[in-house]
Design an enzyme around this catalytic site. Structure first.
Site, PDB file in Angstrom:
ATOM      1  N   ASP A  60       6.359  -3.190  -6.722  1.00  0.00           N
ATOM      2  CA  ASP A  60       6.675  -2.068  -5.818  1.00  0.00           C
ATOM      3  C   ASP A  60       8.213  -2.190  -6.137  1.00  0.00           C
ATOM      4  OD1 ASP A  60       4.164  -1.633  -5.576  1.00  0.00           O
ATOM      5  OD2 ASP A  60       4.216  -2.686  -3.611  1.00  0.00           O
ATOM      6  N   GLU A 270       0.946   8.174  -4.864  1.00  0.00           N
ATOM      7  CA  GLU A 270       1.847   7.128  -4.039  1.00  0.00           C
ATOM      8  C   GLU A 270       2.823   7.015  -4.860  1.00  0.00           C
ATOM      9  OE1 GLU A 270      -0.676   3.649  -3.631  1.00  0.00           O
ATOM     10  OE2 GLU A 270      -0.771   3.219  -5.714  1.00  0.00           O
TER      11      GLU A 270
HETATM   12  O1  FUB Z   1       1.716  -2.855  -2.935  1.00  0.00           O
HETATM   13  C1  FUB Z   1       0.841  -2.179  -2.263  1.00  0.00           C
HETATM   14  C2  FUB Z   1       0.784  -0.682  -2.733  1.00  0.00           C
HETATM   15  O2  FUB Z   1       0.116  -1.017  -4.162  1.00  0.00           O
HETATM   16  C3  FUB Z   1       1.829  -0.085  -2.862  1.00  0.00           C
HETATM   17  O3  FUB Z   1       2.206   0.320  -1.361  1.00  0.00           O
HETATM   18  C4  FUB Z   1       1.457   1.006  -3.575  1.00  0.00           C
HETATM   19  O4  FUB Z   1       2.520   1.955  -4.264  1.00  0.00           O
HETATM   20  C5  FUB Z   1       0.858   0.196  -4.887  1.00  0.00           C
HETATM   21  O5  FUB Z   1       1.779  -0.084  -5.633  1.00  0.00           O
END
Ligand code: FUB
Length: 373
Positions: A60, A270
């Site tokens: 991320d 997301e």
């Molecule tokens: O790293 C945890 C979660 O996985 C992140 O918040 C999302 O975007 C995904 O990458």
């Protein structure tokens, strides 16, 4: 003679146990890949970019240029031994390490722990994807973490240095919820936070305005209705609060119609990001269960944003999450995959160049160029 035959026996034993060990190791690796669902089909394919660091697992990556250097604010993946589930319990991260680079292919410095979950008074578990910003001599680290009631909230921590250490504010940002903050400062100096994520990111549980602990684990389950939107809120002058109630980041198709819940190839899941190019606002995001990085363009930081297409095809591992930054006249996308581990919760950050075409669209990136799209 006796000595020689003894030596031969020893050599024979070593050779046989070596072969046996190798076979065990390769079986274990195969078993781990099938347990995690990591794709075997790309494992022999060459990657476009190499992991930026390999001494820790990182994911991320939110990249920014501060003081002429690139700073990367990633998640720090660990193996907490928690079983994988659809809500992402296996992403059980506990701290952040901030990375920096003087140049794109240069040495990467790990500045050590920039913030630890034990120093966030209200935190329960799961320190997920952060982002950072700078204003008036202070650096701000924004982070999502579940509170002690297991509800994701956004926190903020401050430092006088972009590499930390950061000190967390005593309470979460009021009015914040869900995950994946992305903080964008416009050319007029106003700063906005984009955020949200469905499924394990809990966005669907806030559809009434209040958190519903018994709400859906995925989306709203209404396929013919508009998909859930990411959220955007302008930040206060002190960068510590929302200056308004968060609004929907509307993504529409070229006919002006909202993308629907059933449209898993295109709808927001997301991993929001915002960048501005030639006066236009580019909202980019992950489509989650279809594993694309997609983007949409608008005329204001609030949108609406018109869906354009994908900018990156799926990476190895379930999640895909990126940031986009301009450095020395070129644009770069920071992203992650699971090249080092083959496990979906142990990721590694990477970078490659991103190209805006003459018509303002983004050229599609294939992270494994030897794999045909
Ligand atoms: O790293 C945890 C979660 O996985 C992140 O918040 C999302 O975007 C995904 O990458």
């Amino acid at each position: 003679m006796i000595k020689h035959s003894k030596l031969r026996n020893v050599l024979f034993f070593l050779a046989v146990s070596g072969v046996f060990l190798q076979a065990c190791q390769s079986n274990k690796a195969k078993q781990e890949q099938s347990e995690t669902g990591a794709s075997d089909s790309t494992s022999s394919q060459e990657s476009l970019s190499k992991p930026l660091v390999s001494h820790i697992y990182t994911a991320d990556p939110s990249a920014h240029v501060f003081n002429g250097k690139i700073y990367i604010y990633p998640s720090h993946d660990i193996d907490a031994g928690i079983k994988e589930d659809d809500e992402g319990a296996h992403f059980a991260m506990r701290d952040y390490h901030i990375l920096s680079m003087d140049s794109i292919n240069g040495k990467v410095t790990d500045h050590g722990v920039g913030l630890d979950i034990k120093d966030i008074p209200w935190a329960g578990r799961q320190l997920w994807a952060p982002d950072a910003a700078y204003k008036n001599g202070t650096y701000y680290l924004y982070f999502p973490v579940k509170d002690k009631k297991d509800v994701f909230r956004m926190g903020v921590a401050t430092s006088k240095s972009p590499s930390g250490p950061f000190k967390a504010e005593p309470t979460p940002i009021e009015g914040s919820y869900s995950i994946d903050p992305a903080v964008f400062t416009d050319t007029d100096g106003k700063t906005y936070m984009y955020f949200g994520g469905i499924w394990g990111g809990q966005l669907q549980r806030w559809s009434s305005g209040k958190y519903d602990a018994n709400g859906s684990k995925t989306d709203l389950g209404k396929d013919k209705e508009p998909a859930l939107s990411a959220k955007v809120a302008r930040l206060s002058n002190d960068m510590l609060h929302f200056d308004e109630v968060a609004k929907d980041v509307k993504i529409i198709d070229k006919e002006g119609k909202p993308l629907l819940t059933s449209d898993h190839d295109r709808r927001f899941f997301e991993g929001s990001w915002m960048h501005k190019f030639n006066g236009k606002y580019y909202f980019s995001y992950s489509t989650g269960d279809t594993h694309f990085l997609a983007y949409a363009i608008g005329d204001s930081p609030y949108g609406p944003f018109t869906y354009q297409g994908n900018m990156m095809t799926p990476v190895k591992g379930w999640t895909t999450h990126h940031s986009i930054v301009e450095f020395k006249g070129k644009w770069y996308i920071f992203y992650h995959d699971t090249e080092l581990s083959g496990k979906t919760h142990l990721r590694n950050v990477k970078v490659t160049e991103l190209t805006h075409n003459a018509d303002g669209t983004i050229a599609l990136i294939n992270p494994y160029p030897t794999k045909k799209l």
